[in-house]
Design an enzyme around this catalytic site. Structure first.
Site, PDB file in Angstrom:
ATOM      1  N   LYS A 292       0.818  -1.018  -0.077  1.00  0.00           N
ATOM      2  CA  LYS A 292      -0.013  -0.049  -0.164  1.00  0.00           C
ATOM      3  C   LYS A 292       0.905   1.334  -0.062  1.00  0.00           C
ATOM      4  O   LYS A 292       2.016   1.249   0.721  1.00  0.00           O
ATOM      5  CB  LYS A 292      -0.828  -0.010   1.174  1.00  0.00           C
ATOM      6  CG  LYS A 292      -2.088   0.882   1.109  1.00  0.00           C
ATOM      7  CD  LYS A 292      -2.828   0.888   2.516  1.00  0.00           C
ATOM      8  CE  LYS A 292      -4.102   2.041   2.474  1.00  0.00           C
ATOM      9  NZ  LYS A 292      -4.842   1.788   3.818  1.00  0.00           N
TER      10      LYS A 292
ATOM     11  N   SER B  38      -9.916   1.985   2.644  1.00  0.00           N
ATOM     12  CA  SER B  38      -8.994   2.757   1.766  1.00  0.00           C
ATOM     13  C   SER B  38      -8.086   1.818   1.026  1.00  0.00           C
ATOM     14  O   SER B  38      -7.395   2.272   0.212  1.00  0.00           O
ATOM     15  CB  SER B  38      -8.174   3.794   2.691  1.00  0.00           C
ATOM     16  OG  SER B  38      -7.412   3.076   3.570  1.00  0.00           O
TER      17      SER B  38
ATOM     18  N   SER C 289     -10.112  -0.353   6.745  1.00  0.00           N
ATOM     19  CA  SER C 289      -9.556  -0.096   5.519  1.00  0.00           C
ATOM     20  C   SER C 289      -8.898  -1.347   5.033  1.00  0.00           C
ATOM     21  O   SER C 289      -8.460  -1.296   3.752  1.00  0.00           O
ATOM     22  CB  SER C 289      -8.658   0.970   5.632  1.00  0.00           C
ATOM     23  OG  SER C 289      -9.129   2.147   5.494  1.00  0.00           O
TER      24      SER C 289
END
Lengths: 477, 477
Positions: free
Chosen positions: B64, B139, B163
């Site tokens: 990420k 996210s 997330s």
């Protein structure tokens, strides 16, 4: 109407721990800009602080030395504000649980003892430094100082004059120096002081509106700034105005205070608990351990030394003004040498040598036993005061044995009557008219003969013995 | 069999048997990225790293874009960090490198992890591999989409309020938010420091356990990481749920939940009952305050965490064409105005507001209290339950743009995932079926702090009996 000045001081102390407060960078001054930094103190995204346990220990030491209660709940908070020298956009500080609270400091001011309340002392990180570079017309940031550990010590508004503030600061500095937690050097910025000043009619309980003074670079500047501000406030009130709460910057060159721009003062710091540092609890044992490490503090030592050695307050204040100096004195006193003479030699000639060299007693080769030996040789008449001062000037740097120097340089006073006799007889023969004067009752005329004899002996004669000897010869020959 | 479609443990078996090599695997995954990434937009950027010799786990992994990789761009999918290259590896990256993991590149996400749909990225929206017109969740939408699309064998995400789990649910993969403190946050660019955890996103429960084993463990650089031994999670992959006490919180089955989601979750409950688990109806009475509490606590921390993006030291620096204010203020304002997207600005403003003087007690302080109540609910529940079972999200993946203009509706999609962050407990999402549109449904399993093993054994039992995890998104058609 008579006014009284009310002063509270905020002192920021840079700690002398080996590393910074939240990272492993060296805690050092004077390095090239931005060479003493790492991702953590630069506040790079993703980095996290880790508390330096030595900072915690220093915080506890300061708190205990100032007779504070230690908060066993150790917690940090974020103080949020934007400034280019603050890389994270917040300062990690302590808000509602300072490491220490509710203490006091005893000291002597105007010849009297005074006790000032300590509101709190808390740990926090220092910011970087801005340097305006005219060559490129830009402001540059040096982050070396970022993350330097600080202790902020806040006093109660109990100081009543600029002189008291000065004496409080001196006593506080001395206490901190005894703890060996900081250089306490205001010129280097390792000790900084802001003052909150207000005035009120004498006898009034309620505090007046205060102003905050910043930018003082020495204790005497603090004193002058407070004096100036108190006068300014008094003039303002007398002329029908009123004091506005604001922050003022002391201008040393012009000796005036200048208001900061109002925008720079309107801060809402939005304190909240620092989530990257988990609060923890100190055990009573941990606090007791730090308490056990505290040295005897200056004010306590002063009182003890006066009682133990029978010396004057005035002398004791000088002795304790440097922990090493007082240690030196006490080590020398252990030899049993006459304490009053020792004090005089410490606070007189030795202090003079230190001032000339701008150093501390621990920087000298001279050891306490050497000074004791020197004082003993003066007291037993082996050497003159004058010779002893010369010897001291030598051995502070050389560290030589006192008796060795006396022998090597032949500084021992001549007390041998045969040797003296020969010289005195010569002098008497050379100055028959002076001898007559003495015999006819002018005793002071002997001084001349003593001087002549001393000159011939290159100062090595014991003046007392020489004088007696001359008197005797003149009257009886 | 396509190598890119395999799990890490399947690939390791093939490598062990000599049927393939780490180089072949990396090449297959890269080819897959080239083939489909323009459809998913899961990767923001990719690197050509080669597998290192004989390493224990040479699996291609996606990271990420908020986890620091030394010398690589890390941007949090924000314009404000467009040129930021951290000079250090996050703790989890060090651990991935230590086992020979091959870092494929940076995965797309909501800007600064602010979002539940991966629509707020400065690098364009991420699309759900199961239906390119739908969001992948957020996210960590890039992480979940990449794993679901075979663009990464496994991936790291971060979870502040769901997330990892919500995108795992939307994309039909497995995602775990570990116990707060289980995985070091060092090198994770913070959103809500007291809530953030890095965790695995994988194709099945076995991989999830293995990846957690690689990244978990105490790290002295993160004061919030916990010094507890890390068990071998692979040993917890047993199918025995007899006697397991599973709590079903009534507050998680609310009006507005998609009926197919509810049906799939209730079918899972029936399965566990049949297997001999003890199903308990429980209540978590403060659940209704979770979303409000979260959006105060998380945004407060975020407003402070994002203060460092000010144009001074790193990232974007912008100055307005016409000077408006003092130079530095101009620069701050222009940099942040241009650098942050709308959602980031919204959250910074919200967080700043709740910490402001006069509002702190009403918002932030009350949120802290509510957080304690929510944690107490869960602590109490885990006295009588080993696992709390619920849907991961109220719905399956929604359409792109569907909630983009309605922040509140968007925030509610995290309603079931937020309590685990507020309480710091571990929670996992795994596939538990598909709705009538063919979109994956996620099942959430929560456990007490550091009881990840219970989660894995429960999830493994379910997964092995159902086989949802073997279904792959048919992107090629």
């Amino acid at each position: 109407m008579d006014f009284e000045t009310v002063i509270g001081l905020e002192v920021h102390l840079q700690l002398n721990t080996a590393t910074k407060i939240f990272c492993a960078c060296r805690n050092d001054f004077g390095l090239p800009a931005n060479t003493c930094v790492c991702p953590v103190c630069l506040g790079l995204p993703g980095t996290l602080p880790v508390l330096n346990r030595m900072v915690l220990r220093s915080g506890m030491k300061v708190g205990l030395a100032l007779n504070c209660t230690i908060n066993t709940f150790v917690k940090f908070d974020r103080k949020n504000y934007y400034y280019p020298d603050l890389p994270k956009g917040y300062q990690i500080s302590q808000f509602d649980f300072p490491i220490a609270k509710k203490g006091f400091l005893d000291f002597i001011t105007g010849g009297q003892e005074k006790r000032i309340g300590i509101t709190r002392a808390h740990m926090e990180e220092d910011a970087g430094k801005l340097i305006h570079d005219d060559a490129v017309n830009a402001t540059l940031v040096d982050y070396n100082r970022t993350g330097t550990p600080l202790i902020e010590i806040v006093s109660e508004p109990e100081l009543r004059s600029a002189q008291e503030a000065y004496d409080y600061l001196s006593a506080l500095k001395l206490t901190l120096q005894y703890l060996n937690v900081s250089d306490c050097d205001m010129e280097k910025g390792s000790l900084r002081c802001d003052a909150n000043v207000s005035i009120r009619p004498k006898g009034e309980e309620k505090l007046g509106t205060r102003t905050e003074l910043k930018n003082m670079n020495s204790f005497s500047a603090v004193k002058r700034a407070i004096e100036h501000e108190a006068e300014r406030q008094a003039r303002l009130v007398f002329s029908g105005g009123s004091v506005v709460q604001q922050t003022l910057l002391w201008n040393e060159e012009k000796s005036v205070t200048v208001p900061m721009r109002s925008k720079e003062q309107a801060h809402d710091y939005r304190y909240f608990p620092e989530p990257d540092l988990v609060p923890f609890t100190l055990t009573e044992a941990a606090i007791a351990a730090v308490r056990g490490e505290l040295p005897e503090l200056p004010f306590v030592r002063l009182r003890r030394m006066v009682a133990q050695y029978g010396i004057m307050d005035y002398d004791a204040i000088i002795l304790v003004s440097d922990r090493a100096f007082a240690d030196f004195f006490e080590a020398a006193a252990l030899t049993g040498v006459d304490v009053k003479s020792l004090v005089n030699w410490m606070n007189g000639p030795l202090m003079k040598e230190l001032k000339e060299r701008r150093c501390r007693v621990t920087d000298l080769k001279l050891k306490p036993l050497d000074l004791a030996a020197l004082v003993r040789r003066v007291n037993d008449g082996t050497i003159s005061n004058l010779a002893a001062k010369d010897i001291l000037a030598d051995i502070v740097d050389s560290g030589k044995d006192v008796d060795l120097v006396i022998r090597e340089q032949g500084l021992a006073q001549v007390s041998d009557e045969d040797e003296l006799g020969k010289i005195v007889d010569d002098i008497l023969k050379e100055h028959p008219q002076v001898v007559e004067q003495i015999r006819s009752g002018k005793a002071n005329a002997a001084g001349f003969l003593v001087g002549q004899a001393m000159k011939r002996m290159q100062g090595k004669a014991n003046p007392k013995i020489l004088n007696e000897f001359i008197q005797r010869r003149v009257m009886h020959v | 069999m396509d190598l890119f479609a395999l799990t890490a443990h399947q690939i390791m078996e093939l490598i062990a048997s000599g049927a393939t090599s780490p180089v072949e695997v990396a090449a297959a995954v890269r080819a897959r990225i080239s083939a489909v990434n323009d459809r998913t937009n899961a990767f923001i950027r990719t690197y050509q790293e080669s597998p290192v010799g004989a390493s224990p786990m040479p699996i291609p992994i996606g990271i990420k874009d908020n986890i620091c990789v030394k010398g690589r761009l890390v941007t949090c999918a924000s314009r404000i960090l467009k040129d930021f290259c951290p000079p250090y590896d996050a703790a989890v990256i060090e651990k991935i490198r230590a086992v020979g993991g091959v870092i494929l590149g940076s995965l797309n996400m909501d800007e600064f992890a602010f979002g539940s749909s991966s629509e707020t990225s400065a690098y364009g929206i991420v699309r759900n591999p199961w239906d390119l017109e739908r969001v992948p969740g957020g996210s960590s939408g890039g992480s979940a989409a990449a794993v679901a699309a075979g663009e990464a064998v496994w991936a790291l995400g971060s979870d502040t309020g769901g997330s990892i789990r919500q995108p795992a649910s939307f994309c039909g993969v497995v995602g775990l938010k570990p116990t707060y403190g289980r995985v070091s946050r060092y090198g994770l660019i913070a959103f809500g420091s007291s809530l953030d955890q890095i965790g695995p996103i994988t194709k099945d429960v076995t991989d999830c356990a293995r990846l957690l084993n690689i990244i978990a463990g105490f790290d002295r650089r993160d004061s919030t990481s916990v010094d507890l031994p890390v068990p071998d999670y692979a040993l917890s992959l047993r199918r025995d749920v007899k006697g397991l006490r599973i709590g079903i919180p009534k507050e998680y089955f609310i009006a507005g939940i998609q009926p197919e989601v509810q049906a799939a979750v209730m079918a899972a409950v029936a399965f566990f009952r049949k297997e001999g688990a003890i199903i308990k109806d429980i209540s978590l009475p403060h659940t209704e305050y979770a979303v409000a509490t979260y959006y105060i606590a998380a945004t407060a921390e975020a407003s402070s965490n994002l203060a460092r993006f000010d144009g001074v030291e790193f990232g974007l620096r912008a100055v307005p064409e016409k000077s408006r204010k003092a130079g530095i203020v101009d620069m701050y304002e222009e940099t942040r105005a241009r650098g942050f997207g709308d959602e980031a600005k919204r959250r910074i403003m919200l967080g700043t507001y709740v910490l402001s003087a006069g509002y702190y007690d009403a918002y932030y302080l009350r949120a802290l209290k509510a957080r304690t109540l929510i944690k107490n609910d869960l602590d109490k529940a885990f006295v009588d339950c080993d696992i709390i079972l619920s849907p991961t999200a109220p719905t399956t993946a929604f359409r792109i743009g569907e909630k983009a203009s309605d922040p509140l509706a968007m925030y509610l999609s995290d309603i079931f995932t937020i309590p685990a962050n507020l309480a710091g407990v571990p929670a996992l999402s795994l596939p538990c079926g598909f709705d009538s549109a063919g979109l994956p449904i996620g099942l959430q399993l929560m456990a007490a702090p550091f009881a990840e093993e219970k989660i894995f054994s429960t999830a493994f039992a379910y997964e092995q009996a159902h086989g949802w995890h073997t279904k792959r998104a048919r992107l090629d058609l």
